[in-house]
Design an enzyme around this catalytic site. Structure first.
Site, PDB file in Angstrom:
ATOM      1  CG  ASP A 260      -1.945   0.830   0.493  1.00 20.06           C
ATOM      2  OD1 ASP A 260      -2.136   1.717   0.383  1.00 20.06           O
ATOM      3  OD2 ASP A 260      -3.254   0.857   1.779  1.00 20.06           O
TER       4      ASP A 260
HETATM    5  C1  BGC Z   1      -4.789   3.561   0.339  1.00 21.99           C
HETATM    6  C2  BGC Z   1      -5.251   2.280  -1.209  1.00 21.99           C
HETATM    7  C3  BGC Z   1      -4.945   2.456  -2.158  1.00 21.99           C
HETATM    8  C4  BGC Z   1      -3.560   3.419  -2.464  1.00 21.99           C
HETATM    9  C5  BGC Z   1      -3.508   4.002  -3.594  1.00 21.99           C
HETATM   10  C6  BGC Z   1      -3.890   4.390  -0.281  1.00 21.99           C
HETATM   11  O1  BGC Z   1      -4.300   5.398   0.824  1.00 21.99           O
HETATM   12  O2  BGC Z   1      -5.248   2.436   1.502  1.00 21.99           O
HETATM   13  O3  BGC Z   1      -6.431   1.511  -0.657  1.00 21.99           O
HETATM   14  O4  BGC Z   1      -4.881   1.963  -3.407  1.00 21.99           O
HETATM   15  O5  BGC Z   1      -4.109   4.036  -1.462  1.00 21.99           O
HETATM   16  O6  BGC Z   1      -4.242   5.159  -4.109  1.00 21.99           O
END
Ligand code: BGC
Length: 746
Positions: free
Chosen positions: A289
């Site tokens: 993530d």
């Molecule tokens: C989130 C993810 C997301 C990623 C990219 C993160 O802050 O937890 O779910 O896919 O950002 O946008």
């Protein structure tokens, strides 16, 4: 076009030289592996590190933009993947840097959070789940993939399948609710919808199941917080939806921000390698993530970024999202031997294979088709389906004296409330490339439906979340002048989603005061609720004669809700997450344990029982609950036998009669309870459901077949098996009601 041909020819030449073989069947994984190996042999260390790095594009008010340093990295082959970049011209430009200006011409992956639609926004995932309609969910993802690929994308960061039992956590809006079995079915449907039958199809995207693992169980419901649970709970409740996505062939997995039992997921070798790769045989790639490698330092398991990069790649991570940990550290780590080149090669190879499967090496511009970009976005067909899906997702929570549907003889309606005419709030969180200007608000939906024949008045009454009561009097006077009131209350869309946990999950601001004042007028009032989580609304439930839960419906929200309000669609949605009476009951979920001191239903406040002094144990609305404009009567349950051997089929059926005055769909639910286990078992577990249309006055027979193996669970020694003994089986309209019958497994 000429450039593409030149590029393809170049690459093909390289392969034929290296592999000496001809193009073979695309479905053969070893072909991709050979191709990936061939290209891997040509790569420098820096180029390899580029493939395991993912960087974001920005989106400024004037359109897409990319930081110059990232563009330079792409051109040097040091940035192999981009996210948050879409639209054909922009993607083409970035892809061109990668395939025409780099030494090896390796195409980029373009990822994006396509969570509940791309341009055509569907209801939030928790709302979609309330339809219990996996075919509709799959279709919505097919449309999302069609639109996303029409705008250059080839990878979505979805499905999010984190099981959640705590509505304080803002991201419950993004998942399927509290039941692991239902969440698994939905996870698989989403993967099928995104990926289609063949990833090389121009309308397929790589799916990415997230957030692995147990991100939905943070302490106190606070986002990003610590997760600590027994191995049994992890295996039994939290892991199965991810496993279902893996079994459905999901191409990538995203690690979660949280730790589990002291080990952050992004550095958890047991989770990423032993379980995911070795036990579950996951073959795709693992991405972190957003900057979660860097966060290993805050977690306190790495001294610095070098150590963080090393423990994450050695745990099984293949790609670093936005943290620049791999790009800044891996070179030294490989040179010093702390990370073997083989580990890096394996990561690169998995990413290259995904690019091959997508067909990007054959045509890196396969998703850069201007014609598709104009023709395959928000088509009338997509919008019609979105409208249907809104109606399917609505859950009728209360309907005293048949206040709903709005009677036909009504001549004037007051549409009141802070969410009555709010287009931006209709989208819900994670609405990707959705444009709020294109959303149909509730007021517009009502106008579209009855505007010509009914006088529609409107007032906000109050804001969503402040203390200002100035508008309430005007709203009351409007209500007095109308035959009927539709009261739109709830949360704004930014009150749920990422980083949007709440400790107080009641109706925010002064909305309850508005509701009291309006309902006191004595006019018929139907409340339309908008929210991204179960709310604690016992006062509203007492006051309001009718409540329709609509979540955040997306682009077609207003039209779809109007279809339900005016009776064109008979609501059939059922909750997939329990609505508590108050935040103090949280976590509250239907499949809890009995405890050694279960409550006495005749005397719920009896001392020294497992209860509260100040609140019943029961929720406000249980899992599986939802009303219809018609009524259904369940007969007793018929079982094919009362005693079963381990290889028998358990066939169970019930008759359901539509006793009301209109046709309706019912979601019939089957639960079981294992009365005596090797370890304690939940008071109920969902084991099946059917969604059936029953015409008024008709009776249908609904049958389920389960096998003793479906009654398996993790024993003390963690073996997954079932026990002989007595079971109770329930069939009903929700997890709290229904008839039951017992059987014996010999
Ligand atoms: C989130 C993810 C997301 C990623 C990219 C993160 O802050 O937890 O779910 O896919 O950002 O946008």
């Amino acid at each position: 076009m000429i450039r593409i041909k030149k590029f393809t020819a170049l690459l093909l030449g390289a392969f034929l030289l290296l592999t000496g073989c001809k193009e073979q069947s695309l479905s053969d994984i070893s072909i991709y592996e050979n191709k990936a190996d061939s290209i891997l042999k040509l790569m420098t260390l820096d180029e390899k590190i580029g493939q395991v790095s993912l960087f974001t594009s920005d989106w400024s008010t004037t359109g897409p933009s990319m930081r110059k340093d990232y563009i330079d990295l792409i051109k040097q082959g040091k940035a192999g993947n981009i996210f948050n970049a879409y639209t054909v011209d922009y993607v083409r430009e970035l892809q061109r840097f990668a395939v025409e200006e780099t030494r090896l011409h390796i195409p980029l992956l373009f990822g994006y959070d396509v969570i509940h639609g791309h341009r055509t926004i569907f209801p939030i995932p928790l709302g979609q789940a309330s339809s219990w309609d996996t075919a509709a969910i799959e279709k919505a993802e097919r449309i999302a993939a069609t639109e996303a690929t029409a705008e250059g994308l080839n990878w979505t960061f979805a499905p999010m399948v984190d099981l959640a039992r705590d509505p304080r956590w803002g991201r419950v809006m993004e998942g399927a609710g509290e039941d692991t079995w239902l969440a698994g079915l939905i996870a698989a449907a989403r993967v099928r919808g995104f990926q289609g039958l063949d990833l090389s199809d121009k309308r397929s995207v790589l799916a990415c199941v997230k957030h692995f693992a147990a991100y939905g169980a943070p302490q106190g419901g606070r986002d990003y917080h610590t997760v600590d649970m027994s191995e049994r709970s992890l295996y039994e409740w939290y892991l199965p939806p991810y496993k279902a996505a893996v079994d459905a062939g999901v191409a990538s997995v995203m690690t979660s921000f949280n730790e589990i039992a002291g080990v952050p997921s992004t550095s958890n070798k047991w989770l990423l390698t032993d379980l995911l790769r070795n036990d579950w045989k996951f073959k795709g790639f693992i991405v972190t993530d957003y900057s979660s490698i860097n966060e290993l330092i805050n977690h306190g398991v790495a001294r610095d970024l070098s150590e963080a990069a090393s423990i994450s790649i050695n745990a099984g991570v293949d790609m670093d999202m936005q943290g620049s940990a791999f790009i800044s550290q891996l070179s030294d780590l490989v040179k010093s031997g702390k990370v073997t080149e083989e580990t890096l090669d394996n990561a690169v190879k998995r990413i290259l294979i995904a690019k091959y499967k997508l067909g990007l090496f054959d045509d890196p511009y396969k998703n850069c088709d201007k014609k598709r970009e104009t023709e395959e976005i928000m088509t009338p067909e997509f919008l019609a389906f979105a409208r249907e899906f809104v109606a399917k997702s609505c859950v009728l929570l209360k309907n005293e004296n048949k206040i709903l549907p709005v009677p036909e003889n009504i001549r004037s309606i007051a549409v009141i409330g802070p969410l009555a005419d709010s287009k931006p709030d209709m989208l819900g969180f994670w609405s990707a490339a959705g444009q709020w200007e294109k959303c149909v608000s509730l007021l517009e939906g009502i106008r579209n439906r009855v505007g010509g024949s009914v006088n529609i008045l409107t007032a906000k009454g109050c804001n969503v979340n402040d203390e200002n009561t100035e508008g309430i009097d005007q709203a009351v006077s409007l209500a007095r002048r109308s035959d009927y009131v539709i009261l739109a209350l709830g949360e704004s869309s930014m009150m749920s989603g990422e980083a949007s946990s709440r400790t107080d999950i009641s109706l925010p601001g002064v909305q309850l005061r508005l509701a009291e004042a309006i309902i006191k007028t004595g006019k018929p009032v139907a409340v339309v609720l908008f929210n991204g989580r179960p709310l604690a609304i016992p006062e509203l439930d007492k006051l309001a004669p009718a409540i329709l839960e609509t979540w955040f419906g997306g682009t077609q929200a207003g039209n779809g809700i109007a279809d339900v309000l005016f009776g064109d669609v008979n609501p059939s949605g059922k909750l997939t997450m329990t609505f508590p009476r108050n935040a103090g009951q949280v976590p509250i979920f239907y499949n809890s344990k009995n405890t050694g001191r279960p409550i006495n239903p005749q005397n719920p406040y009896e001392k020294y029982k497992s209860n509260y002094l100040d609140s019943p144990n029961t929720p406000l609305y249980p899992f599986g609950y939802g009303l219809s404009y018609t009524s259904f009567k369940y007969s007793g349950i018929t079982l094919n036998k009362t005693e079963f051997q381990k290889d028998d089929q358990i066939i169970v059926s019930v008759e359901i009669t539509n006793t009301g005055d209109r046709d309706g769909e019912e979601i019939v639910q089957l639960y079981v309870r294992d009365l005596v286990g090797d370890v304690t078992r939940p008071v109920k577990e969902l084991k099946g459901f059917r969604k059936v249309m029953i015409e008024k006055g008709n009776t249908v027979n609904v049958a389920f077949t389960i096998s003793p193996a479906d009654l398996s669970y993790y024993h003390k020694d963690m073996s997954f098996t079932f026990d002989p003994g007595e079971f109770e089986l329930f069939i009903g309209p929700n997890s709290s009601e229904g008839n039951s019958v017992s059987f014996l497994l010999l």
